[in-house]
Design an enzyme around this catalytic site. Structure first.
Site, PDB file in Angstrom:
ATOM      1  N   LYS A 196      20.926   4.752  -6.086  1.00 16.63           N
ATOM      2  CA  LYS A 196      19.632   4.070  -6.272  1.00 16.63           C
ATOM      3  C   LYS A 196      18.597   4.983  -6.923  1.00 16.63           C
ATOM      4  O   LYS A 196      17.705   4.508  -7.622  1.00 16.63           O
ATOM      5  CB  LYS A 196      19.133   3.472  -4.956  1.00 16.63           C
ATOM      6  N   THR A 253      12.790   1.844  -3.920  1.00 18.78           N
ATOM      7  CA  THR A 253      12.618   2.920  -4.893  1.00 18.78           C
ATOM      8  C   THR A 253      12.375   2.383  -6.292  1.00 18.78           C
ATOM      9  O   THR A 253      11.661   3.006  -7.078  1.00 18.78           O
ATOM     10  CB  THR A 253      13.858   3.845  -4.859  1.00 18.78           C
TER      11      THR A 253
HETATM   12  O1  13P Z   1      14.508   7.987  -0.947  1.00 15.25           O
HETATM   13  C1  13P Z   1      13.365   7.608  -0.939  1.00 15.25           C
HETATM   14  C2  13P Z   1      12.944   6.352  -0.310  1.00 15.25           C
HETATM   15  O2  13P Z   1      13.942   5.779   0.456  1.00 15.25           O
HETATM   16  C3  13P Z   1      12.330   8.426  -1.616  1.00 15.25           C
HETATM   17  O3  13P Z   1      12.374   8.134  -2.945  1.00 15.25           O
HETATM   18  P1  13P Z   1      11.914   9.201  -4.026  1.00 15.25           P
HETATM   19  O4  13P Z   1      12.751  10.429  -3.816  1.00 15.25           O
HETATM   20  O5  13P Z   1      12.154   8.532  -5.330  1.00 15.25           O
HETATM   21  O6  13P Z   1      10.457   9.468  -3.781  1.00 15.25           O
END
Ligand code: 13P
Ligand code: NAI
Length: 336
Positions: A196, A253
């Site tokens: 993701k 995300t």
């Molecule tokens: O894993 C995350 C939310 O579940 C955090 O996302 P980011 O690392 O893109 O900030």
């Protein structure tokens, strides 16, 4: 030898970034006695004194049950260990700390990525670094560190091959607002978390290029389809990908500028170079993209969105070329 009650209640968190700090607070809220290990003694001492992680998680006060330290010896009593350093550093950090951990302490992997070079999933990296006897679990799901640290409601997945261990760890770390579901599908959970991040970069690019909300929704749906294909090829269960650690985390995300991966993509979409777009913040998907694509190609899994991200972050193609290529793909049945 059975673990004493003290050890069983003690949780060590390795890595004092945003997520490590948030998980330390969540474990303390769950009633655990928490050691938060940082590699930098000065940062640990400052955090112990100020009770704030000013660099990575400003505005959040550490709970009383959290003890920041840089002493490796302090890890020796913890009955459970959470590894929360970036994916690309996991192998070296575990190599360094291996001798400091209790042999019977399960290791919960919280990074979301695939190792570059080896194309290894986190559970494989940990098994290689610590040997086959170590019990390994994976924690992943839709959860921004600042939400968890502030005690906002959050639900994630805890996976271990031993289902009873997964259930026990989920109970150990769950608190009033941080809820852990459990499963024995380790591979499915780690694929969701690593994949993701890559796909959210694509969503950010669509937003940054102002291609519209309709395009972004289509992108997310097609990205999810390729994540499912990948999981099927690598032994993750479809229902796991449909859950918190797959679809749940992709939705979060890929739709929030609060995500560093999405924000990284957004800046790429506006024309920044990969170096400018990173801006000193961790965007795990940028490091994982090539590994994800390498694994996909090895098993003939079609992943055009991940391929597009890998081409952009490695500088092999520009954003406009990649978008044109995606739009020119032959039409086909939606579920082929
Ligand atoms: O894993 C995350 C939310 O579940 C955090 O996302 P980011 O690392 O893109 O900030
Ligand atoms: N921030 C979030 O909301 C969430 C993050 N994650 C995942 O958690 C992992 C860590 O992310 P964050 O904590 O947010 O990153 P961060 O950038 O806030 O912090 C990373 C931390 O790791 C430390 N570190 C880096 N290399 C190290 C090494 N070699 N030895 C020891 N410590 C080292 C850094 O000093 C820093 O304290 C990533 O894989 C991320 O995808 C997962 C869910 C939520």
């Amino acid at each position: 030898m059975a673990m004493s009650g003290e050890a069983a209640n003690q949780v060590a968190v390795i890595g004092g970034g945003a997520w490590g700090t948030a998980l330390a607070n969540a474990a303390a809220a769950a009633g655990r006695d928490v050691i938060l290990w940082l590699r930098d003694p000065e940062a640990a001492a400052t955090m112990a004194r100020t009770r704030v992680n000013q660099r990575y998680l400003p505005g959040v006060t550490l709970r009383n049950g959290v003890r920041p330290t840089a002493a490796e010896g302090d890890l020796a009593t913890a009955g459970t260990v959470l590894s929360v350093v970036p994916a690309q550093t996991l192998r070296s950090v575990l190599g360094r700390l291996e001798g400091a951990l209790r042999e019977d302490a399960p290791l919960v992997l919280c990074a979301k990525g695939i190792e570059r070079g080896s194309d290894a999933f986190m559970s494989a990296v940990a098994a290689e670094a610590l040997g086959p006897g170590r019990r390994i679990a994976v924690l992943s799901g839709p959860s921004f560190a600042s939400d968890v640290a502030r005690g906002l409601p959050t639900a994630v997945t805890l996976a271990a091959e031993d289902g009873a261990l997964a259930a026990r760890l989920a109970g150990l770390l769950s608190g009033p607002s941080f809820r852990l579901y459990h499963t024995d599908d380790v591979r499915g959970v780690e694929i969701g978390g690593a994949g993701k991040n890559v796909l959210a970069i694509a969503s950010g690019i669509v937003a940054g290029r102002a291609l519209g909300e309709s395009a972004r929704a289509a992108l997310i749906a097609r990205a999810f389809a390729e994540l499912m294909r990948f999981a099927r090829a690598y032994g993750g269960r479809p229902e796991t990908l449909m859950g918190l650690s797959g679809l749940g985390d992709l939705v979060l995300t890929a739709s929030s500028p609060q995500s560093r991966n999405f924000a990284f993509g957004e800046r790429l979409g506006r024309g920044a170079s990969p170096e400018e777009a990173a801006g000193g913040k961790l965007a795990e998907g940028a490091f994982t993209a090539a590994a994800l694509v390498g694994l996909a190609r090895a098993r003939d899994v079609e992943m055009p969105v991940a391929e597009a991200v890998a081409a952009i972050v490695t500088g092999a193609a520009g954003v406009d070329d990649v978008i044109a290529r995606l739009l020119a793909r032959p039409l086909k049945g939606e579920f082929e």
